[in-house]
Design an enzyme around this catalytic site. Sequence first.
Site, PDB file in Angstrom:
ATOM      1  CG  ASP A  71      -2.206  -0.808   0.973  1.00 29.46           C
ATOM      2  OD1 ASP A  71      -2.509  -1.088  -0.202  1.00 29.46           O
ATOM      3  OD2 ASP A  71      -2.880  -1.164   1.948  1.00 29.46           O
ATOM      4  CG  ASN A 144      -4.435   6.021   3.086  1.00 31.91           C
ATOM      5  OD1 ASN A 144      -5.398   5.786   2.378  1.00 31.91           O
ATOM      6  ND2 ASN A 144      -3.634   5.079   3.517  1.00 31.91           N
ATOM      7  CG  ASP A 145      -3.533   9.112   7.066  1.00 37.04           C
ATOM      8  OD1 ASP A 145      -2.365   9.403   6.791  1.00 37.04           O
ATOM      9  OD2 ASP A 145      -3.864   7.970   7.450  1.00 37.04           O
ATOM     10  NE  ARG A 155       7.458  16.783  29.538  1.00 37.29           N
ATOM     11  CZ  ARG A 155       7.694  17.621  30.540  1.00 37.29           C
ATOM     12  NH1 ARG A 155       6.863  18.627  30.758  1.00 37.29           N
ATOM     13  NH2 ARG A 155       8.756  17.460  31.303  1.00 37.29           N
ATOM     14  CB  THR A 185      -9.800   0.961   5.623  1.00 36.18           C
ATOM     15  OG1 THR A 185      -9.217   1.453   4.410  1.00 36.18           O
ATOM     16  CG2 THR A 185     -11.304   0.846   5.456  1.00 36.18           C
ATOM     17  CB  SER A 188      -8.677   7.091  10.530  1.00 32.50           C
ATOM     18  OG  SER A 188      -9.863   7.507  11.177  1.00 32.50           O
ATOM     19  CG  LEU A 189     -10.095   0.479  11.187  1.00 27.67           C
ATOM     20  CD1 LEU A 189     -11.546   0.706  11.595  1.00 27.67           C
ATOM     21  CD2 LEU A 189     -10.014  -0.527  10.035  1.00 27.67           C
ATOM     22  CD  GLN A 244       4.319   6.574   1.080  1.00 22.47           C
ATOM     23  OE1 GLN A 244       4.057   7.436   0.242  1.00 22.47           O
ATOM     24  NE2 GLN A 244       4.306   5.283   0.785  1.00 22.47           N
TER      25      GLN A 244
END
Length: 287
Positions: A71, A144-145, A155, A185, A188-189, A244
């Site tokens: 992926d 994706n994100d 922290r 998927t 986040s999942l 990435q």
Amino acid sequence: MITFGILLNPAKVMEHSEGPALVARAVATLAARGEVLVNREAASLVPEAGRPVAEADLEERAEVLVVLGGDGTILHGARLARGRIPVLGVRVGGFGFLAEVNLEEFPLAAERLAAGAYEVEERMMLQADVEREGVRLQRFLALNDAVVAKSGVARVLRLTAWVNDELLASYPADGLIIASPTGSTAYSLSAGGPIVHPRVEVIIITPISPHTFNARSVIVSRDDRVAVEVAPATVGARLTVDGQMDFPVEAGDRVVVRRAEETTKLVRLAHTSFYSILQAKLAWGGR
């Protein structure tokens, strides 16, 4: 004559006992119908058929892009294509949630690709901008994100999320994920976010290990603009895109995420439903 681009992860292919032979067969099929350009790092695997080029040439010249790997490689290929050309994902090891076929199926898939016997499914992408004092420092494109999180042993972060300049919430957390439907998927999942069908174009906001009991995922419209602001005196925050690319985020910076103008065009050879993919890849609903 069509120009086919091949973006291949050579390490993955070499791990497969028949990997080089399968790739060579498929590339020969494509070469018989057009020109084949192969990313330079992998050209030694297909010396007879593919012309070695830099990734920039793949981006500029290819009319269809074939991506072989996991992926991560497919995500890289999607950003390289930038919605300009269709992308066929070929799974070589790994999870392969975005792949359309496995490596063993690649020679047959190449015949259909060369004949134009495929459909194209568009996937929403995200644009993530890092802003400092109102000035954009960097722009990223994600399938994706986009994730604002701590790095190393930093922290707990204090992040504030805004939707269209209206306060959503303040989070003491390890980070915040802004995901597309495709990314629902992925990370986040894992962080407890919902699964969203790829055709339901929304933006998903999911906190990572929040230090509060009332922080949950929120789904907003695809047309909304989500801004994540890093609290003063924060050290060690980073923006990571599709797992990435990353960029350091300083106190007071804003990461602004919105639907991108670009989309990812995925080649579809079979009428496989999203729900059957969930069952096959995630064992969804199994016991």
